[in-house]
Design a protein around this motif. Structure first.
Motif, PDB file in Angstrom:
ATOM      1  N   LEU A   1       9.715  -4.111   7.219  1.00 60.92           N
ATOM      2  CA  LEU A   1      10.341  -3.613   8.694  1.00 60.92           C
ATOM      3  C   LEU A   1       8.919  -3.397   9.372  1.00 60.92           C
ATOM      4  CD1 LEU A   1      13.636  -1.782   7.673  1.00 60.92           C
ATOM      5  CD2 LEU A   1      13.265  -4.192   8.643  1.00 60.92           C
ATOM      6  N   GLU A   2       8.934  -3.843  10.466  1.00 65.93           N
ATOM      7  CA  GLU A   2       7.851  -3.708  11.395  1.00 65.93           C
ATOM      8  C   GLU A   2       7.996  -2.037  11.908  1.00 65.93           C
ATOM      9  OE1 GLU A   2       5.463  -5.148  15.423  1.00 65.93           O
ATOM     10  OE2 GLU A   2       7.066  -6.485  14.396  1.00 65.93           O
ATOM     11  N   HIS A   3       9.081  -1.878  12.310  1.00 63.55           N
ATOM     12  CA  HIS A   3       9.155  -0.388  12.822  1.00 63.55           C
ATOM     13  C   HIS A   3       8.896   0.593  11.912  1.00 63.55           C
ATOM     14  CE1 HIS A   3      13.290  -1.113  11.622  1.00 63.55           C
ATOM     15  NE2 HIS A   3      13.369   0.175  11.272  1.00 63.55           N
ATOM     16  N   GLU A   4       9.065   0.310  10.330  1.00 63.45           N
ATOM     17  CA  GLU A   4       8.782   1.127   9.384  1.00 63.45           C
ATOM     18  C   GLU A   4       7.305   1.107   8.809  1.00 63.45           C
ATOM     19  OE1 GLU A   4      11.673   1.339   6.368  1.00 63.45           O
ATOM     20  OE2 GLU A   4      13.425   1.690   7.647  1.00 63.45           O
ATOM     21  N   VAL A   5       6.499   0.243   9.552  1.00 62.98           N
ATOM     22  CA  VAL A   5       5.086  -0.117   9.142  1.00 62.98           C
ATOM     23  C   VAL A   5       4.967  -0.581   7.548  1.00 62.98           C
ATOM     24  CG1 VAL A   5       2.742   0.461   9.357  1.00 62.98           C
ATOM     25  CG2 VAL A   5       4.463   1.759  10.656  1.00 62.98           C
ATOM     26  N   GLU A   6       5.940  -1.638   7.428  1.00 62.67           N
ATOM     27  CA  GLU A   6       5.938  -1.941   5.824  1.00 62.67           C
ATOM     28  C   GLU A   6       5.279  -3.580   5.915  1.00 62.67           C
ATOM     29  OE1 GLU A   6      10.005  -0.418   3.984  1.00 62.67           O
ATOM     30  OE2 GLU A   6      10.196  -2.283   5.128  1.00 62.67           O
TER      31      GLU A   6
ATOM     32  N   VAL B   1      17.303  -5.072  -0.496  1.00 62.18           N
ATOM     33  CA  VAL B   1      16.899  -6.187  -1.090  1.00 62.18           C
ATOM     34  C   VAL B   1      16.627  -7.238   0.105  1.00 62.18           C
ATOM     35  CG1 VAL B   1      17.574  -8.305  -2.240  1.00 62.18           C
ATOM     36  CG2 VAL B   1      18.005  -6.000  -3.304  1.00 62.18           C
ATOM     37  N   LEU B   2      17.531  -7.045   1.184  1.00 60.35           N
ATOM     38  CA  LEU B   2      17.564  -7.969   2.348  1.00 60.35           C
ATOM     39  C   LEU B   2      15.896  -7.777   3.053  1.00 60.35           C
ATOM     40  CD1 LEU B   2      18.812 -10.176   4.226  1.00 60.35           C
ATOM     41  CD2 LEU B   2      20.031  -8.349   5.268  1.00 60.35           C
ATOM     42  N   GLU B   3      15.891  -6.421   3.302  1.00 62.03           N
ATOM     43  CA  GLU B   3      14.798  -6.018   4.079  1.00 62.03           C
ATOM     44  C   GLU B   3      13.456  -6.586   3.279  1.00 62.03           C
ATOM     45  OE1 GLU B   3      16.851  -2.021   6.141  1.00 62.03           O
ATOM     46  OE2 GLU B   3      14.988  -1.808   4.779  1.00 62.03           O
TER      47      GLU B   3
ATOM     48  N   CYS C   1       0.897  -1.282  -0.011  1.00 66.76           N
ATOM     49  CA  CYS C   1       0.073   0.214  -0.167  1.00 66.76           C
ATOM     50  C   CYS C   1       0.952   1.232  -0.082  1.00 66.76           C
ATOM     51  CB  CYS C   1      -0.835   0.133   1.416  1.00 66.76           C
ATOM     52  SG  CYS C   1      -2.061   1.259   1.224  1.00 66.76           S
ATOM     53  N   ARG C   2       0.635   2.093  -0.983  1.00 70.30           N
ATOM     54  CA  ARG C   2       1.445   3.269  -1.076  1.00 70.30           C
ATOM     55  C   ARG C   2       0.865   4.610  -0.879  1.00 70.30           C
ATOM     56  NH1 ARG C   2       6.519   2.367  -0.533  1.00 70.30           N
ATOM     57  NH2 ARG C   2       7.724   2.926  -2.407  1.00 70.30           N
ATOM     58  N   ALA C   3       1.225   5.544  -0.230  1.00 76.66           N
ATOM     59  CA  ALA C   3       0.667   6.799   0.245  1.00 76.66           C
ATOM     60  C   ALA C   3       0.369   7.621  -0.959  1.00 76.66           C
ATOM     61  CB  ALA C   3       1.416   7.721   1.270  1.00 76.66           C
TER      62      ALA C   3
END
Length: 199
Positions: free
Chosen positions: A154-159, A108-110, A67-69
């Motif tokens: 990444l959870e802390h970036e709400v991805e 790529v890793l994330e 989902c993209r803003a």
């Protein structure tokens, strides 16, 4: 023609996750002289990498969906929430003190859950130069698509990312049909099908 640019002032109008600057400038004119002072709001995103992942052995390209803003408004206008989820290559900002290749490895890793370092440089481009200073550095990397995750982010970036493996034939047909709507996806796939795989 000698091109001349005068930047008179640049001030920060907003500083948050991104920055908006007010720029006052003049530029030389094709028919001589200088333009009047031009004032523009400039969306300053910095620079980012885009990595197109593909698997030659299994004949597929690996893209991500999230989902993209930037797509929220159009999805709302069209009363179709699905339009806010876009299909793109792996991508992310180049952090301060980080090289483009280091950003490729990290992103790529994330976003795909795989460690790679075999990146091929394709090009760099301005995605929206009328109002944004962002530069995208486009790379590609071959991989074993069986090694990528199904979901990532990444959870802390709400991805919240879903990874999609597109057979080459399907991705190429969707490209030719105009079904992709993200510039980096279109440019990356055009490189893959009409340069990298051209025979």
């Amino acid at each position: 023609m000698k091109k001349t640019l005068n930047i008179h002032s640049k001030t920060i109008a907003y500083q948050g996750f991104f920055r908006i600057e007010l720029v006052d400038f003049q530029h030389s004119l094709y028919q001589g002289g200088m333009s009047p002072n031009i004032q523009r709001e400039l969306f300053n995103r910095g620079q980012a990498v885009v990595v197109l992942l593909y698997d030659l052995a299994k004949q597929c390209v690996v893209l991500i969906e999230q989902c993209r803003a930037g797509a929220l408004d159009q999805a709302h206008k069209n009363q179709d929430d699905h339009q806010a989820w876009l299909i793109e290559p792996v991508a992310g900002m180049i952090d301060e003190g980080e090289t483009a290749l280091e950003a490729c490895e990290r992103e790529v890793l994330e976003e795909a859950g795989i460690a790679l370092n075999n990146f091929e440089y394709i090009t760099q481009f301005y995605p929206s130069p009328g109002g944004s200073s962002e530069i995208l550095h486009l790379y590609a990397a071959e991989l074993d698509s069986d090694q990528v995750a199904e979901y990532s982010g990444l959870e802390h970036e709400v991805e919240d990312i879903r990874i999609i493996r597109y057979p080459f034939d399907q991705a190429k047909q969707q490209l030719l049909n105009g079904e992709f709507n993200v510039a980096s996806t279109i440019i990356g796939l055009q490189w893959l099908f009409f340069q990298r795989l051209a025979s």
